[in-house]
Write a protein that holds these residues in place. Sequence first.
Motif, PDB file in Angstrom:
ATOM      1  N   SER A   1       0.782  -1.232  -0.024  1.00  0.00           N
ATOM      2  CA  SER A   1      -0.043  -0.101   0.008  1.00  0.00           C
ATOM      3  C   SER A   1       0.764   1.147   0.039  1.00  0.00           C
ATOM      4  CB  SER A   1      -1.024  -0.211   1.192  1.00  0.00           C
ATOM      5  OG  SER A   1      -0.151   0.048   2.462  1.00  0.00           O
ATOM      6  N   ARG A   2       2.234   1.232   0.099  1.00  0.00           N
ATOM      7  CA  ARG A   2       3.044   2.237   0.217  1.00  0.00           C
ATOM      8  C   ARG A   2       4.331   1.993  -0.999  1.00  0.00           C
ATOM      9  NH1 ARG A   2       3.817   3.097   6.615  1.00  0.00           N
ATOM     10  NH2 ARG A   2       1.533   3.745   6.917  1.00  0.00           N
ATOM     11  N   GLU A   3       4.827   3.019  -1.379  1.00  0.00           N
ATOM     12  CA  GLU A   3       6.031   3.114  -2.255  1.00  0.00           C
ATOM     13  C   GLU A   3       7.308   2.154  -1.552  1.00  0.00           C
ATOM     14  OE1 GLU A   3       9.007   5.825  -4.334  1.00  0.00           O
ATOM     15  OE2 GLU A   3       7.573   6.897  -3.427  1.00  0.00           O
ATOM     16  N   CYS A   4       8.020   1.255  -2.311  1.00  0.00           N
ATOM     17  CA  CYS A   4       8.865   0.634  -1.514  1.00  0.00           C
ATOM     18  C   CYS A   4      10.189   0.899  -2.488  1.00  0.00           C
ATOM     19  CB  CYS A   4       8.470  -0.920  -1.662  1.00  0.00           C
ATOM     20  SG  CYS A   4       9.716  -1.954  -1.240  1.00  0.00           S
ATOM     21  N   ARG A   5      11.200   1.188  -2.023  1.00  0.00           N
ATOM     22  CA  ARG A   5      12.549   1.214  -2.374  1.00  0.00           C
ATOM     23  C   ARG A   5      13.536   0.889  -1.634  1.00  0.00           C
ATOM     24  NH1 ARG A   5      12.647   7.936  -2.058  1.00  0.00           N
ATOM     25  NH2 ARG A   5      12.940   7.811   0.134  1.00  0.00           N
ATOM     26  N   GLU A   6      14.741   0.493  -2.469  1.00  0.00           N
ATOM     27  CA  GLU A   6      16.034   0.085  -1.602  1.00  0.00           C
ATOM     28  C   GLU A   6      17.005   1.370  -1.552  1.00  0.00           C
ATOM     29  OE1 GLU A   6      18.046  -3.506  -2.547  1.00  0.00           O
ATOM     30  OE2 GLU A   6      16.215  -4.270  -3.495  1.00  0.00           O
ATOM     31  N   ILE A   7      17.554   1.204  -0.528  1.00  0.00           N
ATOM     32  CA  ILE A   7      18.553   2.446  -0.124  1.00  0.00           C
ATOM     33  C   ILE A   7      19.620   1.764   0.334  1.00  0.00           C
ATOM     34  CG2 ILE A   7      17.147   4.018   0.153  1.00  0.00           C
ATOM     35  CD1 ILE A   7      17.095   4.001   3.097  1.00  0.00           C
ATOM     36  N   ALA A   8      20.722   2.303   0.306  1.00  0.00           N
ATOM     37  CA  ALA A   8      21.917   1.570   1.069  1.00  0.00           C
ATOM     38  C   ALA A   8      23.153   2.750   1.339  1.00  0.00           C
ATOM     39  CB  ALA A   8      22.662   0.653   0.091  1.00  0.00           C
ATOM     40  N   GLY A   9      23.966   2.413   2.150  1.00  0.00           N
ATOM     41  CA  GLY A   9      25.163   3.298   2.383  1.00  0.00           C
ATOM     42  C   GLY A   9      24.731   4.618   3.032  1.00  0.00           C
ATOM     43  N   ASP A  10      25.147   5.698   2.779  1.00  0.00           N
ATOM     44  CA  ASP A  10      24.901   7.188   3.159  1.00  0.00           C
ATOM     45  C   ASP A  10      23.335   7.448   3.041  1.00  0.00           C
ATOM     46  OD1 ASP A  10      27.703   7.189   3.841  1.00  0.00           O
ATOM     47  OD2 ASP A  10      27.915   8.230   1.993  1.00  0.00           O
ATOM     48  N   LYS A  11      22.872   6.923   2.203  1.00  0.00           N
ATOM     49  CA  LYS A  11      21.308   7.140   1.788  1.00  0.00           C
ATOM     50  C   LYS A  11      20.761   6.753   3.093  1.00  0.00           C
ATOM     51  CE  LYS A  11      21.903   8.909  -2.284  1.00  0.00           C
ATOM     52  NZ  LYS A  11      21.495  10.051  -2.537  1.00  0.00           N
ATOM     53  N   ILE A  12      21.079   5.776   3.821  1.00  0.00           N
ATOM     54  CA  ILE A  12      20.206   5.315   5.040  1.00  0.00           C
ATOM     55  C   ILE A  12      20.144   6.461   6.040  1.00  0.00           C
ATOM     56  CG2 ILE A  12      20.184   3.887   6.944  1.00  0.00           C
ATOM     57  CD1 ILE A  12      21.330   1.607   4.951  1.00  0.00           C
ATOM     58  N   LYS A  13      21.132   7.139   6.341  1.00  0.00           N
ATOM     59  CA  LYS A  13      21.344   8.214   7.137  1.00  0.00           C
ATOM     60  C   LYS A  13      20.499   9.280   6.641  1.00  0.00           C
ATOM     61  CE  LYS A  13      25.815   7.076   9.139  1.00  0.00           C
ATOM     62  NZ  LYS A  13      27.108   7.615   9.135  1.00  0.00           N
ATOM     63  N   GLU A  14      20.619   9.598   5.323  1.00  0.00           N
ATOM     64  CA  GLU A  14      19.782  10.539   5.052  1.00  0.00           C
ATOM     65  C   GLU A  14      18.346  10.463   4.729  1.00  0.00           C
ATOM     66  OE1 GLU A  14      18.978  12.146   0.288  1.00  0.00           O
ATOM     67  OE2 GLU A  14      21.195  12.067   0.763  1.00  0.00           O
ATOM     68  N   PHE A  15      17.597   9.001   4.767  1.00  0.00           N
ATOM     69  CA  PHE A  15      16.447   8.618   5.037  1.00  0.00           C
ATOM     70  C   PHE A  15      15.917   8.862   6.270  1.00  0.00           C
ATOM     71  CE2 PHE A  15      13.376   5.067   5.763  1.00  0.00           C
ATOM     72  CZ  PHE A  15      12.392   5.455   4.648  1.00  0.00           C
ATOM     73  N   PHE A  16      16.958   8.616   7.358  1.00  0.00           N
ATOM     74  CA  PHE A  16      16.357   8.717   8.558  1.00  0.00           C
ATOM     75  C   PHE A  16      16.584  10.112   9.138  1.00  0.00           C
ATOM     76  CE2 PHE A  16      16.688   4.059   8.600  1.00  0.00           C
ATOM     77  CZ  PHE A  16      15.258   3.740   8.967  1.00  0.00           C
ATOM     78  N   GLY A  17      16.949  10.991   8.272  1.00  0.00           N
ATOM     79  CA  GLY A  17      17.341  12.430   8.872  1.00  0.00           C
ATOM     80  C   GLY A  17      18.517  12.616   9.516  1.00  0.00           C
ATOM     81  N   LYS A  18      19.394  11.853   9.859  1.00  0.00           N
ATOM     82  CA  LYS A  18      20.630  12.009  10.390  1.00  0.00           C
ATOM     83  C   LYS A  18      21.771  12.637   9.240  1.00  0.00           C
ATOM     84  CE  LYS A  18      19.499   8.705  13.795  1.00  0.00           C
ATOM     85  NZ  LYS A  18      19.837   7.380  14.801  1.00  0.00           N
ATOM     86  N   LYS A  19      22.588  13.427   9.902  1.00  0.00           N
ATOM     87  CA  LYS A  19      23.948  13.657   9.219  1.00  0.00           C
ATOM     88  C   LYS A  19      25.166  13.324   9.677  1.00  0.00           C
ATOM     89  CE  LYS A  19      21.155  17.273   7.186  1.00  0.00           C
ATOM     90  NZ  LYS A  19      21.053  18.858   6.664  1.00  0.00           N
TER      91      LYS A  19
END
Length: 57
Positions: free
Chosen positions: A39-57
């Motif tokens: 029911s929601r969009e699904c995408r794979e993320i890896a590496g630095d993108k994980i921190k970006e996804f969760f809003g951490k820098k």
Amino acid sequence: MATKSILKDINIKDKRLAHTFVEALSQAEHSKYKPTELSRECREIAGDKIKEFFGKK
């Protein structure tokens, strides 16, 4: 489910619990797999993108 968790031995000493466990296995054997739609969009993320996804820098 992790493979290790399904390969563990179990000891059921209570006759009533053993009966309940066998009944649950029997019912699971006869139930059909029901595919679901996401029911929601699904995408794979890896590496630095994980921190970006969760809003951490």
